[in-house]
Design a protein around this motif. Structure first.
Motif: not given
Length: 289
Positions: A175-196
Motif C-alpha cells: 500500500k505504500i506504493w498504492g498505484l498498482g502491484g508490488v512484487d519484491v524478491t530478495r537478491v541472494y547473489l548478483l555475480p560481478f561478471l556480467y555474462k554470469k
C-alpha cells in the motif's frame, strides 16, 4: 593536457584494467583539419553559381554551427542506443551497491492504462519518501519500462532492510506504493561478471529499450539515490600502474580477458582480476578521477 593508455577500476574485491590501442589525450584542441574543412565547405558554397544569396546564407549558417549541434540534429531521427559509457556507469552502480546478499529487487506496476514518464517519476519520488519514512534510509537504482499496453512500470534494486512478514501479508508494504502491484524478491547473489548475471542482463535490456523509445527523449536514463558509491578509477600508463600495484603487494588473479576493435582507439582490451589486497592501500594507487 592529460595523457593515458590505461584505465583501472577498483571494485569490492575485483578490478578491471582497460588498455587502449591508442593513447588518449584530454583537453585536445579543435582539430586544424576540421577547421580547414569547414573553411573549404564555406568557400565552395560562396563560389557556387547555382545557389541564390538566400541559399548561400542558410547553408553558411549551418556550416558555422558548433559541431555538437550539427551532430545532434543529424542524429535526432536515429534510433538511440546505449553507449558503452552508459552501460559501464549503470553496471558500476549495480556491482558497487547491490551485490551483497540481502538487496531487494522490486517491480512496481500501475493499475491505470496510461502514465507519462514525468508523472511516473514523480510517483516514484513520492514512493521513496514514504518508504524512507517507514523503513529508514536505503539505496536504490531504478529503471522504467513501457509495457505492451503503453503504461510504465519500474524495476528497482534497493538495499531495504528485512520487511516484517506481517506487513507483506496484510498489504501494508504494497500500500505504500498504492498505484498498482508490488512484487519484491530478495537478491541472494548478483555475480560481478556480467555474462554470469541474468538480472544485470535483464535490467540492461530494459534500459536499452527505454532509451530507444521516443517517449524517453530528454529524460533521465535511470533513477538513482544520491548515496550510491562508485568504483575508484585511475588513469595513466599501463606499465607504470601495474608496477605500482606490484610494489604495494597487491595480488591480481586474472578471471576474464576480452579484446575488441574500436574505431577511434584502434582497440580495447579489458581484463578482470580478483584482488588480494592485504595492505589495504589500493586506494592510494595512481590518480583518482
Amino acid at each position: 593536457m592529460e595523457k593515458f593508455n590505461c584505465t583501472m577500476k577498483h571494485y569490492k574485491g575485483y578490478m578491471t584494467v582497460t588498455v587502449y590501442g591508442r593513447e588518449i589525450r584530454t583537453d585536445r584542441p579543435k582539430s586544424r583539419k576540421m577547421k580547414e574543412q569547414i573553411k573549404d565547405d564555406l568557400r565552395e558554397v560562396e563560389e557556387n553559381p547555382n545557389l541564390s544569396a538566400l541559399e548561400k546564407m542558410v547553408l553558411g549558417a549551418v556550416l558555422k554551427q558548433p559541431k555538437p549541434e550539427r551532430v545532434r540534429k543529424r542524429n535526432a531521427s536515429r534510433t538511440r542506443k546505449l553507449t558503452r559509457a552508459e552501460k559501464e556507469r549503470f553496471r558500476d552502480l549495480i556491482v558497487m551497491n547491490f551485490t551483497d546478499s540481502g538487496a531487494k529487487y522490486l517491480t512496481l506496476t500501475y493499475e491505470k492504462a496510461e502514465v507519462t514518464v514525468d508523472e511516473a517519476s514523480k510517483d516514484f519520488e513520492n514512493w521513496v519518501k514514504r518508504m524512507r519514512d517507514r523503513y529508514g534510509d536505503f539505496k536504490y537504482l531504478a529503471i522504467r519500462s513501457f509495457q505492451r499496453r503503453g503504461t510504465i512500470h519500474f524495476h528497482v534494486l534497493a538495499t531495504l532492510p528485512t520487511i516484517p512478514k506481517e506487513e507483506l501479508k496484510d498489504g501494508t508494504f504494497q500500500k505504500i506504493w498504492g498505484l498498482g502491484g508490488v512484487d519484491v524478491t530478495r537478491v541472494y547473489l548478483l555475480p560481478f561478471l556480467y555474462k554470469k548475471s541474468r538480472l544485470q542482463k535483464y535490467m540492461m535490456k530494459n534500459l536499452a529499450e527505454f532509451k530507444g523509445d521516443e517517449r524517453s527523449y530528454g529524460k533521465r536514463l535511470f533513477l538513482e539515490s544520491k548515496n550510491l558509491t562508485k568504483p575508484e578509477v585511475w588513469k595513466g600508463d599501463y606499465e607504470e600502474l601495474m608496477d605500482e600495484l606490484k610494489e604495494r603487494g597487491v595480488e591480481l588473479t586474472e578471471i576474464e580477458r576480452v579484446r575488441f576493435p574500436v574505431d577511434y582507439l584502434e582497440s580495447m582490451e579489458i581484463t578482470t582480476y580478483q584482488v588480494m589486497d592485504g595492505n589495504n592501500e589500493l586506494e592510494a594507487t595512481g590518480e583518482a578521477s
